[in-house]
Design an enzyme around this catalytic site. Structure first.
Site: not given
Ligand code: NAD
Length: 493
Positions: A150, A174, A227, A282, A384
């Protein structure tokens, strides 16, 4: 009544088959503005079929023509820059300046995609054996999928699909169900740029949508950003299903301040790193390590700066320094971590729990929060938090500080503030992570460089961005040709 987002499949809007929905808020006000459907496996199969059908013609389209679509897309993104930034602010809550940064960094990725004709060039060597020439060609993979978080509604999707598409793949995005509106606008602009129908598709949803994509036999590759727990799951499930996967995860980024640092400059950088996008990055600097005598002057400056920050609704107010967090869940999670820090014995230097701007209504606010005397074993150090919470640790010397930073399970970024080139070099060399900053708050690399997370911050072999991005979205083919002919005899030699 909030609207239900539609999917974008085959160049048009299609209603998803779904029974669950995720609320989309304007976080500045806590108002529901849309709902995202959790598309089921039937809808996913429909999107994959469309993307698969579009692949042969798109892969056969000369790369210069594919690049031209990206040039036109850049122009459209520039024309709609302000509108896109407002959309990002509305559904995410970041400030208008931060939203402009989100779009700008995304545009840089599309500019990189414009270089596809050069970056996709292979290699060749003639006469590798008598009468035989060899060459390496780069071919697209097929249907590629992007699953995004997000926190950067424009930039992170743009990390993926422009390069994938310029390489000749078709793509299904997605997006995070919390920020579905910006990606839909990007899809419309891409169609306006002349991209053939079916090459780029958006399928909304959550876990079941992701699982259907991860296991679909016609999906060739998955790019994921989110994440760490989910990144690991995506990597393991995607590779077990025979897909190429790059999965970027969460982070906990350390910022070391040496006693010889320019404290005012370091304070500015740390404030931006810790509280920019309300700490939802991140590459957020979430732990400051004050080395030796740096601690007291730094804490004083950080506290003063935090007290001056204007926190408030970001929609329509450009004078705000920090906006809300994404949703009620994030709001509660971050506040719980602040309670936990207190229980663990950290000293609350600046408390953001009571911050609730009156004009925000039911907006999701946590003010800038700073903990002092944070100890290595505390959970607020290990986890985090993903919110505006900065933990400050006090360490005796550089080696202790590096050793502490290297304890982290993550490995995105680490930063040092110093005037000592030797200290900076030692830190850059021995910090166990992929992106280093020297007197720079957030060392997020430009599009031309790879985004090099290490450890639990990345799963896979080829990173997002830069030349690695082009390698991820193509596979090599070696062609050896023998053409018998007169050879040098034709010259009479
Ligand atoms: P999230 O992991 O909750 O969601 C990311 C995506 O995964 C979304 O599209 C979500 O619908 C999907 N998703 C979530 N849970 C799932 C599951 N159990 N099974 C299948 N799909 C699932 O992350 P968020 O809260 O949207 O974003 C924040 C996280 O993203 C933080 O941990 C941040 O550090 C990380 N992030 C990392 C980078 C990087 O380059 N390393 C960049 C931006 C954000």
């Amino acid at each position: 009544m909030s609207t239900i987002c539609q999917n974008y499949i085959g160049g048009g809007l299609l209603t998803a088959s779904a029974t669950n929905f995720t609320p989309v808020y304007n976080p500045s006000r806590g108002e529901l503005i849309a709902q995202t459907p959790d598309s089921d496996a039937t809808t996913v199969a429909q999107a994959v079929q469309v993307a698969k059908a579009a692949f042969p013609d798109w892969a056969d389209t000369p790369v210069v023509e594919r690049a031209r679509v990206m040039f036109r897309f850049v122009n459209l993104l520039e024309q709609h820059f302000e509108e896109l930034a407002r959309l990002v602010t509305r559904e995410h809550g970041k400030t208008h300046e931060e939203a402009k940064g989100d779009i700008r960094r995304g545009i840089e990725m599309v500019e990189l995609a414009c270089h596809a004709p050069t970056l996709l060039m292979g290699q060749s060597l003639d006469q590798v054996a008598r009468g035989i020439d060899g060459r390496v060609e780069r071919h697209p993979l097929g249907v590629c999928v992007g699953i995004t978080p997000f926190n950067f509604p424009a930039m992170v999707p743009l990390w993926m699909f422009p390069i994938a598409i310029a390489c000749g793949n078709t793509f299904i995005l997605k997006p995070s169900p919390k920020v579905p509106l910006t990606p839909m606008r990007l899809a419309e602009l891409l169609t306006e740029a002349g991209l053939p129908k079916g090459v780029f598709n958006v399928v909304h949803g959550g876990n079941q949508t992701v699982d259907a994509l991860l296991t679909h036999p016609d999906v060739a590759a998955i790019s994921f950003v989110g994440s760490t727990t989910v990144a690991k799951y995506i990597y393991e499930t995607g590779t077990a299903n025979g897909k190429r996967v790059q999965a970027a995860g969460g982070a906990k980024n350390y910022m070391l301040v040496m006693p010889d640092a320019d404290f005012d400059a370091a304070t500015n950088q740390i404030m931006g790193a810790a509280f920019g996008c309300s700490g939802q990055r991140c590459m957020a600097g979430s732990i400051a390590v004050a080395v030796g005598k740096a601690a007291d002057p730094m804490l004083e400056r950080l506290h003063d700066s935090a007290a001056k920050m204007k926190v408030g609704p970001t929609d329509g107010n450009s004078a705000v320094d920090m906006g809300p967090v994404i949703d009620p869940l994030a709001h509660d999670r971050i506040r719980n971590y602040i309670e936990l820090g207190l229980k663990e014995g950290a000293k609350l230097n600046t408390d953001g729990r009571a911050v609730q701007p009156t004009e925000s209504g039911a907006g999701f606010f946590v003010g800038p929060t700073i903990f002092d005397y944070v100890a290595p074993q505390m959970q607020i150090v290990r986890d985090e938090i993903f919110g505006p919470v900065l933990s400050v640790m006090r360490m005796e010397d550089l080696s202790d500080a590096i050793a502490q930073a290297n304890q982290s399970q993550y490995g995105n970024g680490a930063v040092i503030f110093t005037r000592d080139g030797g200290a900076a070099r030692t830190f850059a060399r021995y910090a166990n992570c992929g992106m280093i900053g020297v007197n720079v708050g957030v060392p997020a690399p430009m599009a031309i460089f790879p985004f090099t997370g290490w450890n639990q911050s990345f799963f896979g072999d080829l990173h997002i961005q830069g030349a690695e991005g082009f390698h991820f979205y193509t596979h090599n083919k070696v062609v050896l040709s023998r053409w018998d002919g007169p050879g040098k005899r034709v010259l009479g030699w």
